[in-house]
Design a protein around this motif. Structure first.
Motif, short mmCIF file in Angstrom:
data_model
loop_
_atom_site.label_atom_id
_atom_site.label_comp_id
_atom_site.label_asym_id
_atom_site.label_seq_id
_atom_site.Cartn_x
_atom_site.Cartn_y
_atom_site.Cartn_z
N GLU A 14 0.82 -1.20 0.00
CA GLU A 14 0.00 0.00 0.00
C GLU A 14 0.86 1.26 0.00
OE1 GLU A 14 -0.48 -2.61 1.86
OE2 GLU A 14 -2.51 -3.32 1.36
N GLN A 15 1.96 1.23 0.75
CA GLN A 15 2.87 2.38 0.74
C GLN A 15 3.55 2.52 -0.62
OE1 GLN A 15 4.89 0.87 4.41
NE2 GLN A 15 5.02 3.04 4.93
N ILE A 16 3.99 1.40 -1.19
CA ILE A 16 4.67 1.43 -2.47
C ILE A 16 3.77 2.00 -3.56
CG2 ILE A 16 5.62 -0.04 -4.31
CD1 ILE A 16 6.72 -1.85 -2.09
N LEU A 17 2.49 1.64 -3.51
CA LEU A 17 1.54 2.08 -4.54
C LEU A 17 0.92 3.44 -4.23
CD1 LEU A 17 -0.23 -1.34 -5.21
CD2 LEU A 17 1.36 -0.14 -6.74
N GLY A 18 1.31 4.06 -3.11
CA GLY A 18 0.79 5.37 -2.76
C GLY A 18 -0.59 5.36 -2.18
N TRP A 19 -1.03 4.20 -1.68
CA TRP A 19 -2.37 4.08 -1.11
C TRP A 19 -2.38 4.36 0.40
CZ3 TRP A 19 -3.63 -1.33 -3.64
CH2 TRP A 19 -3.74 -1.15 -5.02
N LYS A 20 -1.22 4.58 0.98
CA LYS A 20 -1.12 4.81 2.42
C LYS A 20 -0.16 5.97 2.66
CE LYS A 20 -0.08 2.43 6.77
NZ LYS A 20 0.36 1.16 7.37
N ASN A 21 -0.65 7.01 3.27
CA ASN A 21 0.16 8.19 3.59
C ASN A 21 0.70 8.92 2.35
OD1 ASN A 21 -0.15 7.52 6.34
ND2 ASN A 21 1.66 6.20 6.26
N GLY A 22 -0.01 8.76 1.23
CA GLY A 22 0.38 9.51 0.04
C GLY A 22 1.54 8.88 -0.71
N PRO A 23 2.06 9.60 -1.71
CA PRO A 23 3.14 9.05 -2.54
C PRO A 23 4.40 8.77 -1.72
CG PRO A 23 2.18 11.02 -3.54
CD PRO A 23 1.63 10.93 -2.15
N LEU A 24 5.19 7.79 -2.20
CA LEU A 24 6.48 7.52 -1.58
C LEU A 24 7.39 8.74 -1.68
CD1 LEU A 24 7.51 3.94 -2.83
CD2 LEU A 24 7.07 4.61 -0.47
N ASN A 25 8.17 8.96 -0.63
CA ASN A 25 9.18 10.01 -0.74
C ASN A 25 10.33 9.51 -1.63
OD1 ASN A 25 10.83 8.35 0.86
ND2 ASN A 25 10.17 9.37 2.74
N SER A 26 11.27 10.37 -1.91
CA SER A 26 12.35 10.03 -2.84
C SER A 26 13.19 8.87 -2.33
CB SER A 26 13.23 11.25 -3.11
OG SER A 26 13.80 11.73 -1.90
N VAL A 27 13.36 8.76 -1.00
CA VAL A 27 14.14 7.66 -0.43
C VAL A 27 13.44 6.33 -0.68
CG1 VAL A 27 15.07 6.66 1.69
CG2 VAL A 27 15.21 9.13 1.30
N GLY A 28 12.13 6.30 -0.40
CA GLY A 28 11.36 5.08 -0.63
C GLY A 28 11.30 4.71 -2.11
N TYR A 29 11.12 5.73 -2.94
CA TYR A 29 11.06 5.49 -4.39
C TYR A 29 12.37 4.88 -4.89
CZ TYR A 29 10.80 6.42 -9.40
OH TYR A 29 10.82 6.29 -10.76
N ASN A 30 13.48 5.45 -4.49
CA ASN A 30 14.78 4.94 -4.93
C ASN A 30 15.05 3.54 -4.38
OD1 ASN A 30 15.36 7.27 -6.39
ND2 ASN A 30 16.31 8.29 -4.61
N LEU A 31 14.55 3.27 -3.17
CA LEU A 31 14.71 1.93 -2.60
C LEU A 31 13.98 0.90 -3.46
CD1 LEU A 31 15.54 -0.03 -0.31
CD2 LEU A 31 13.41 0.62 0.87
N VAL A 32 12.74 1.19 -3.82
CA VAL A 32 11.97 0.26 -4.66
C VAL A 32 12.66 0.05 -6.00
CG1 VAL A 32 9.79 -0.05 -5.89
CG2 VAL A 32 9.77 0.77 -3.53
#
Length: 407
Positions: free
Chosen positions: A115-133
């Motif tokens: 849900e976090q990865i897809l932006g369904w929880k707490n909004g879009p991923l921040n840049s750190v999370g995005y780069n991690l994925v």
């Protein structure tokens, strides 16, 4: 006395292949559960449970994520692939769940949910999370070379076509009816029984046969028998059908089960069927049959008794927390699942609003023990399972401590 030919060609040839190391399995990563079953070819598994029990996550962990992680770091020479009919989840959601597991695999202190990865929880991923994925782009691409997902509604015919297509791509099939032998899906016979009139005289009567050879191996077929020659002798092909109960009535499900069982028997493929539970765990009829025992039973399989007959392995999944199936101490099977408890020392395995416990119940096992029950820690955020240490152990206290921290 001469050794029976069918015994020699069937059982003894398999025994000899096993001794030579040609028969392999993918180790089950779950401790102690591996004593009951490992990931094998030519095995039909039926997995069922109530909504939210984690049955789809368990199938993905056992047949995709854990095997992938094992095989990419081993020298096992096998062909492994999954044909996945996902009736309940879109392909992109599957990808998100699997990426979340890869992240947890590499850092067990980090839970990043789908849900976090897809932006369904707490909004879009921040840049750190995005780069991690995005670090997992290459590994996910390699994984998906082995997995083909068909999401949305399908049919028995589509499943059968997929099986047939993959069978012919991965090997050669010889089939004998009462007239003669055909190869693959050819309409013409390659040889007929009355052409050479080969007959074995047995104590139960004459037995016609045809002698053949394929890629240096001589074999014979009798009426209504078959042989499949995979290009790679160690072929693991899993046919996962998630949400089979959505495909139709009892007759449709029975027909699909027969198709899947035939794929197992003809080609050595391994069906994995994920089904909803047949009835509410708390209904009156169930109480009459099983009293206060809410654990899965064979008759709980949704709609289709055929699946129960065809399957080699039947596993029921249960979430006792959901049904308040704990004792006076807040325990189920000696594991703490009620965060409140009724004692001065509340149980801690399932803190308030975080449900970490599942049990799996082996209701049928054609190749080993049945009746086994295991408690599992389930991290729903990232699709991960672990066998719980034995009750009363120091290792279990460490698990309780991790869960208190949200892990």
């Amino acid at each position: 006395m001469a050794i029976n030919r069918r015994y020699k060609d069937g059982f003894l040839s398999h025994l000899d292949a096993s001794q030579r190391g040609e028969v392999v399995f993918i180790p089950n990563p779950l401790e102690r559960v591996s004593d009951v079953f490992n990931i094998m070819p030519s095995r039909y598994t039926l997995l069922f449970g109530a909504t939210g029990s984690g049955k789809t996550s368990f199938a993905d962990y056992e047949y995709i994520l854990a095997p992938w992680s094992i095989l990419e770091n081993s020298d096992l020479d096998i062909h492994w692939e999954v044909q996945y009919f996902s009736l309940e989840r879109k392909e992109a959601f599957k990808h998100a769940k699997w990426v979340s597991w890869l992240i947890y695999r590499d850092n067990t202190e980090m839970l990043v949910s789908a849900e976090q990865i897809l932006g369904w929880k707490n909004g879009p991923l921040n840049s750190v999370g995005y780069n991690l994925v995005r670090k997992y782009d290459e590994e996910m691409s390699e994984l998906l070379e082995h997995v083909r997902i068909y999401d949305g509604k399908t049919s028995a015919e589509a499943i059968q076509r997929t099986i047939q297509r993959r069978a012919l791509a991965l090997g050669t099939f010889f089939y004998a009816d009462h007239v003669g032998v055909r190869r693959d899906d050819d309409l013409m016979y390659i040889e007929q029984f009355d052409e050479k009139n080969l007959v074995e005289q047995t104590k139960i009567g004459p037995l016609p046969y045809i002698e053949l050879e394929w890629e240096g191996e001589k074999f014979r077929l009798e009426p209504e028998t078959h042989r499949y020659f995979p290009k790679h002798k160690r072929t693991f092909l899993f046919i996962v059908v998630d949400g089979i109960n959505l495909l139709g009535d009892k007759k449709v499900l029975d027909d699909i089960s027969i198709i899947l069982a035939t794929a197992r028997d003809r080609y050595g493929f391994s069906p994995v069927v994920i089904s909803q539970q047949n009835r509410a765990l708390g209904d009156i009829q169930r109480a009459k049959l099983h009293g206060s025992d809410l654990a899965p039973q064979l008759e709980d399989v949704f709609k289709s008794s055929q699946m129960g007959f065809d399957a080699d392995l039947i596993i029921g999944m249960f979430d006792p927390y959901k049904y308040k199936a704990w004792d006076a101490e807040g325990k189920y099977g000696e594991y703490c699942i009620n965060p409140l408890g009724n004692t001065s020392k509340p149980c801690t395995l399932t803190p308030r609003a975080i449900n970490r416990f599942r049990s799996i119940h082996f209701l049928k096992n054609s190749f080993g023990n049945e009746g086994n029950i295991f408690g599992l820690k389930f991290l729903g955020e990232c699709n991960h399972f672990e066998t719980l240490p034995l009750p009363g152990s120091l290792e279990l206290e460490k698990v309780y401590s991790d869960i208190k921290r949200g892990l």
